[in-house]
Scaffold this motif. Structure first.
Motif, short mmCIF file in Angstrom:
data_model
loop_
_atom_site.label_atom_id
_atom_site.label_comp_id
_atom_site.label_asym_id
_atom_site.label_seq_id
_atom_site.Cartn_x
_atom_site.Cartn_y
_atom_site.Cartn_z
N THR A 36 -20.28 10.92 20.13
CA THR A 36 -21.42 10.88 19.44
C THR A 36 -22.34 12.18 18.91
OG1 THR A 36 -22.66 10.33 21.29
CG2 THR A 36 -21.68 8.40 19.89
N GLY A 37 -21.76 13.45 19.93
CA GLY A 37 -22.41 14.74 19.64
C GLY A 37 -22.06 15.54 20.70
N LEU A 38 -22.69 16.42 21.07
CA LEU A 38 -24.31 16.62 20.69
C LEU A 38 -24.45 18.04 20.15
CD1 LEU A 38 -27.17 15.09 20.51
CD2 LEU A 38 -27.52 15.97 22.83
N LYS A 39 -24.43 18.90 20.90
CA LYS A 39 -24.53 20.37 20.49
C LYS A 39 -23.83 21.62 21.14
CE LYS A 39 -26.31 22.41 17.27
NZ LYS A 39 -24.80 22.53 17.23
N THR A 40 -23.31 22.35 20.41
CA THR A 40 -22.46 23.47 20.81
C THR A 40 -23.62 24.84 21.08
OG1 THR A 40 -22.16 24.32 18.83
CG2 THR A 40 -20.60 22.89 19.84
N GLY A 41 -23.25 25.86 21.56
CA GLY A 41 -23.94 27.12 21.63
C GLY A 41 -23.28 28.06 22.24
N SER A 42 -23.20 29.39 21.62
CA SER A 42 -22.67 30.38 22.18
C SER A 42 -23.44 31.85 22.04
CB SER A 42 -21.33 30.52 21.57
OG SER A 42 -21.25 30.56 20.27
N THR A 43 -23.63 32.64 22.82
CA THR A 43 -24.27 34.10 22.77
C THR A 43 -23.44 34.76 23.74
OG1 THR A 43 -25.63 33.81 24.41
CG2 THR A 43 -26.58 32.96 22.46
N GLY A 44 -23.73 36.15 23.44
CA GLY A 44 -23.16 37.06 24.35
C GLY A 44 -23.37 37.04 25.80
N THR A 80 -22.62 13.41 14.11
CA THR A 80 -21.31 12.81 14.09
C THR A 80 -20.76 13.07 12.62
OG1 THR A 80 -22.28 10.66 13.42
CG2 THR A 80 -21.63 10.75 15.75
N THR A 81 -21.33 13.96 11.72
CA THR A 81 -20.94 14.03 10.56
C THR A 81 -20.00 15.45 10.83
OG1 THR A 81 -22.82 13.38 9.43
CG2 THR A 81 -21.91 15.02 8.29
N ILE A 89 -25.68 20.13 12.47
CA ILE A 89 -24.31 20.24 12.13
C ILE A 89 -23.88 21.39 12.11
CG2 ILE A 89 -22.77 20.08 10.15
CD1 ILE A 89 -24.55 17.49 8.96
N ALA A 90 -24.54 22.75 11.79
CA ALA A 90 -24.29 23.95 11.44
C ALA A 90 -24.69 25.01 12.43
CB ALA A 90 -24.53 24.39 10.20
N SER A 91 -25.63 24.54 13.35
CA SER A 91 -26.31 25.38 14.48
C SER A 91 -27.04 26.40 13.91
CB SER A 91 -25.42 25.97 15.27
OG SER A 91 -24.55 24.89 16.15
N ALA A 92 -27.71 25.99 12.62
CA ALA A 92 -28.66 27.10 11.77
C ALA A 92 -29.91 27.47 12.67
CB ALA A 92 -28.97 26.54 10.43
#
Length: 289
Positions: free
Chosen positions: A131-139, A98-99, A22-25
């Protein structure tokens, strides 16, 4: 991104998975890696071994959370392979992906404190069937997204990497998914348990056993194109008793316009015990008459 885990804090694996999905922890990802393999380095080794098994030829992991590190690389195609493995074989992850909002409880020396989680993937609010799935971000990687959605029994994956801002990554993924749903559909084969024929049983309590479809197959087809569907049943000439239900006795081949597009196992529909002496004698006598 982190959920601010503290030294000595204990969390359930479910809450750690929730925090990652959920929070990309990042801190939760590293904590899970250390718990599962003893160290992040050992876990990364397992990640790279699994990546090779999945055919991720352009991927090399250096850490467990995706932060910019020399040599830590992947591709959109490889991310799609990894996403498909997760969604197909661990569909329960959708409970988390999906939350939109949830929370975990930090239990530390100071007592209990609730920490809120908000999903970084806006697709689940913006896109029908997401249904998802995942984000990501970096410099270095900029804004990335592996987006998944399901409609009418068809699941699609769209991966965008290096988008200039977070809005572009969502817009591009939604356009890719729109294209897939507009131009393709799923056609299903024979349902599981459908009887496709019978196989001879040697020295069994019954002479034959039904050959049934082991699993339903789904085939991706272009919309609006007529095609000739065919099936070909390939059965073993005979099996020897005893036969257990589920034993492979053949294959069902699916053809579209004469080309094979898939195959599934045909299995014994029931147990067949070995014939006893009385049964064998009766059959011998019947053969002489």
């Amino acid at each position: 991104s982190q959920v601010f885990l503290e030294e000595g804090e204990t969390q359930t694996a479910a809450d750690m998975t929730k925090s990652i999905a959920i929070a990309s922890a990042n801190d939760a990802a590293v904590a899970m890696a250390e718990f599962l393999a003893g160290s992040e380095e050992a876990f990364v080794q397992k990640m790279n071994e699994r990546a090779k098994e999945l055919g991720m030829e352009d991927t090399n992991f250096v850490n467990a959370c995706g932060l910019d590190t020399e040599g830590h690389v992947s591709s959109a195609y490889d991310i799609a392979l990894m996403s498909r493995e997760l969604m197909e074989n661990f569909p329960e992850i959708k409970e988390y992906t999906t939350t939109w909002q949830d929370s975990i409880v930090h239990k530390t020396r100071r007592g209990e404190e609730t920490f809120g989680l908000t999903n970084t993937n806006k697709l689940i609010q913006w896109y029908d069937g997401a249904t998802g799935l995942k984000t990501g971000s970096t410099g270095n990687a900029l804004y990335c997204l592996s987006g998944t959605a399901e409609r009418d029994g068809m699941g699609l994956i769209a991966v965008v990497m290096a988008a200039p801002d977070y809005k572009v990554r969502f817009r591009e993924v939604m356009q890719l998914l729109d294209y897939g749903f507009a131009n393709y559909a799923i056609e299903k084969g024979r349902e599981k348990g459908y009887v496709m024929g019978e196989v001879l049983v040697e020295k069994g309590m019954t002479d034959t056993v039904e050959a049934v479809v082991a699993e339903e197959i789904s085939v991706l087809v272009p919309k609006g194109k007529e095609a000739q569907w065919e099936t070909r049943t390939e059965l073993l000439p005979a099996v020897s008793a005893p036969v257990e239900a589920g034993t492979k006795v053949g294959e069902l081949v699916y053809l579209r316009d004469g080309e094979e597009v898939g195959r599934v196992e045909l299995t014994a529909g029931e147990d067949v015990a070995k014939a006893n002496m009385d049964t064998m004698l009766r059959r011998m006598l019947a053969g002489w008459c």
